[in-house]
Motif scaffolding. Structure first.
Motif, PDB file in Angstrom:
ATOM      1  N   THR A 127     -11.074  -0.376  -9.570  1.00  0.00           N
ATOM      2  CA  THR A 127     -10.864  -0.838  -8.198  1.00  0.00           C
ATOM      3  C   THR A 127     -10.048   0.217  -7.458  1.00  0.00           C
ATOM      4  O   THR A 127      -9.036   0.701  -7.970  1.00  0.00           O
ATOM      5  N   LEU A 128     -10.471   0.567  -6.257  1.00  0.00           N
ATOM      6  CA  LEU A 128      -9.743   1.547  -5.456  1.00  0.00           C
ATOM      7  C   LEU A 128      -8.617   0.845  -4.698  1.00  0.00           C
ATOM      8  O   LEU A 128      -8.864  -0.075  -3.918  1.00  0.00           O
ATOM      9  N   THR A 129      -7.402   1.288  -4.950  1.00  0.00           N
ATOM     10  CA  THR A 129      -6.238   0.675  -4.310  1.00  0.00           C
ATOM     11  C   THR A 129      -5.419   1.677  -3.504  1.00  0.00           C
ATOM     12  O   THR A 129      -4.638   1.283  -2.636  1.00  0.00           O
ATOM     13  N   GLY A 130      -5.559   2.967  -3.796  1.00  0.00           N
ATOM     14  CA  GLY A 130      -4.623   3.951  -3.278  1.00  0.00           C
ATOM     15  C   GLY A 130      -3.503   4.175  -4.279  1.00  0.00           C
ATOM     16  O   GLY A 130      -3.517   3.618  -5.386  1.00  0.00           O
ATOM     17  N   GLN A 131      -2.525   4.979  -3.890  1.00  0.00           N
ATOM     18  CA  GLN A 131      -1.422   5.352  -4.774  1.00  0.00           C
ATOM     19  C   GLN A 131      -0.117   4.789  -4.198  1.00  0.00           C
ATOM     20  O   GLN A 131       0.378   5.256  -3.171  1.00  0.00           O
ATOM     21  N   PRO A 132       0.469   3.759  -4.829  1.00  0.00           N
ATOM     22  CA  PRO A 132       1.633   3.086  -4.239  1.00  0.00           C
ATOM     23  C   PRO A 132       2.809   4.002  -3.942  1.00  0.00           C
ATOM     24  O   PRO A 132       3.520   3.801  -2.955  1.00  0.00           O
ATOM     25  N   HIS A 133       3.011   5.009  -4.781  1.00  0.00           N
ATOM     26  CA  HIS A 133       4.136   5.921  -4.559  1.00  0.00           C
ATOM     27  C   HIS A 133       4.023   6.630  -3.215  1.00  0.00           C
ATOM     28  O   HIS A 133       5.030   6.881  -2.547  1.00  0.00           O
TER      29      HIS A 133
END
Length: 381
Positions: free
Chosen positions: A161-167
């Motif tokens: 699943t594509l979520t992005g990078q939280p950092h």
């Protein structure tokens, strides 16, 4: 109350767990566990974290499974590691115990091996048999490129699943609140190291794994900076930033070899990375996350890979947003452009923009909120 177990071991894993942890604590009971490098990351952020090694003995699969069976969380969320199997054992144990598990990726390098039975020292064996016996229920990946790389390694696209990078959600804020720690009496160049020699090239191999390592790239950079001082009145503070996993004695060899009185060399692991970044006139490295963070914060960046003999591992070279420098001639050219641009605010060449332009990879924005929505959906089932 629903419960979430969070775990990280590597610095990158801690970085992606941190913003997620803060959000989750507002809605769920959270158990935060870590080991080794991630422990310091969480503690520095002021979070209450437990050392998983204190509860799991030697960290065998049986011990990890027993640990997870005692806690019985509703969901397990982890980072990923290259040479530690704790995350992998947590995913496998969660599957056996009927617990939902998720892994958040933090980088675009060495993706498939993170879900295999091999460490990075065994990459050759992994390449011969690309098997992935350790998989979480879902992999939360940064962007479409990360998904493509995972699928190329043989991982089912349905598990991604594509979520992005939280950092990345937090980088600009951390940079803006950082305080400069070096004076502007010199041109401050930060060299961001990686433990390549330590991980790959210290074992008596005839050839370097990547065709370069942190030592050869540092030497290339130092020689080019020496040439810069010959054609300008430039005085340079060259700051080496070791990787969190890197042994500091790796840099003992430079002590008696650097004699240019216009270049001051310092080793800095103590200062906050964003304070160091804020003090930098230029950030140089190979493919470190520090380079991506610096570009997000609009600092001048050079990715240097002189000697590269494999496919370029730097994500922004893959996307064309920051092409790596592959020769000393090219390195000196760009150092000159950057230095004199800093001197007079002008540059004659547009080519430099290819090395300093940054755009967020697709899907990166608001990653923490996306992950929260996914967790809430899982908890509602």
């Amino acid at each position: 109350m629903k419960t979430v177990l969070l775990f990280a071991r590597d610095p990158g894993g801690a970085n992606v767990i941190l913003p997620v942890c803060e959000k989750l604590k507002a809605k769920y009971k959270v158990w935060l566990y870590a080991k080794e490098f991630a422990l310091d990351k969480f503690r520095d952020a002021g979070l209450s974290v437990k050392n998983i090694e204190e509860e799991c003995g030697k960290g065998t699969f049986a011990e990890i499974r027993s640990f997870l069976e005692r806690l019985k969380p509703d969901i397990v969320i982890t980072g990923t590691s290259l040479d530690d199997f704790t995350e992998r054992y947590l995913w496998k144990a969660a599957k056996e115990l009927g617990i939902k598990s998720f892994a958040i990726l933090d980088q675009w390098m060495n993706l498939g091996i993170r879900f295999s039975g091999c460490s990075y020292h065994e990459e050759e064996r992994y390449r011969q048999h690309r098997e992935h016996p350790y998989l979480p229920g879902r992999i939360w990946a940064m962007d479409e490129l990360a998904r493509e790389l995972l699928v190329k390694e043989g991982i089912d696209a349905e598990k991604i699943t594509l979520t992005g990078q939280p950092h990345f959600d937090t980088v600009r804020g951390k940079f803006q609140s950082a305080i400069e720690v070096y004076d502007r009496d010199m041109w401050n160049v930060v060299f961001v190291s990686e433990p390549i020699y330590q991980d790959y090239d210290h074992c008596g191999k005839e050839e370097m794994y990547w065709g370069y390592n942190e030592r050869t790239i540092f030497d290339n950079l130092y020689r080019s900076l020496e040439k810069l001082t010959e054609c300008s009145a430039c005085k340079i503070r060259l700051i080496i930033r070791p990787h969190p996993r890197e042994h500091l004695e790796n840099w003992d060899y430079i002590g008696d070899n650097l004699k240019n009185n216009k270049i001051s060399v310092e080793l800095d692991r103590e200062h906050n990375s964003f304070s160091l970044m804020k003090s930098a006139d230029l950030v140089c490295g190979m493919s470190s996350m520090f380079l991506l963070e610096s570009m997000i914060c609009e600092r001048p960046v050079l990715s240097i890979m002189i000697g590269l003999k494999k496919e370029n591992p730097f994500v922004l070279d893959m996307t064309g947003q920051c092409k790596s420098i592959l020769s000393e001639e090219e390195l000196l050219e760009h150092l000159l452009q950057l230095f004199f641009k800093g001197e007079d605010g002008m540059s004659e060449s547009n080519d430099m923009e290819q090395h300093c332009a940054f755009g967020y990879p697709k899907g990166v924005e608001n990653a923490t909120d996306k992950i929260m929505q996914l967790v809430e959906g899982e908890m509602a089932e």
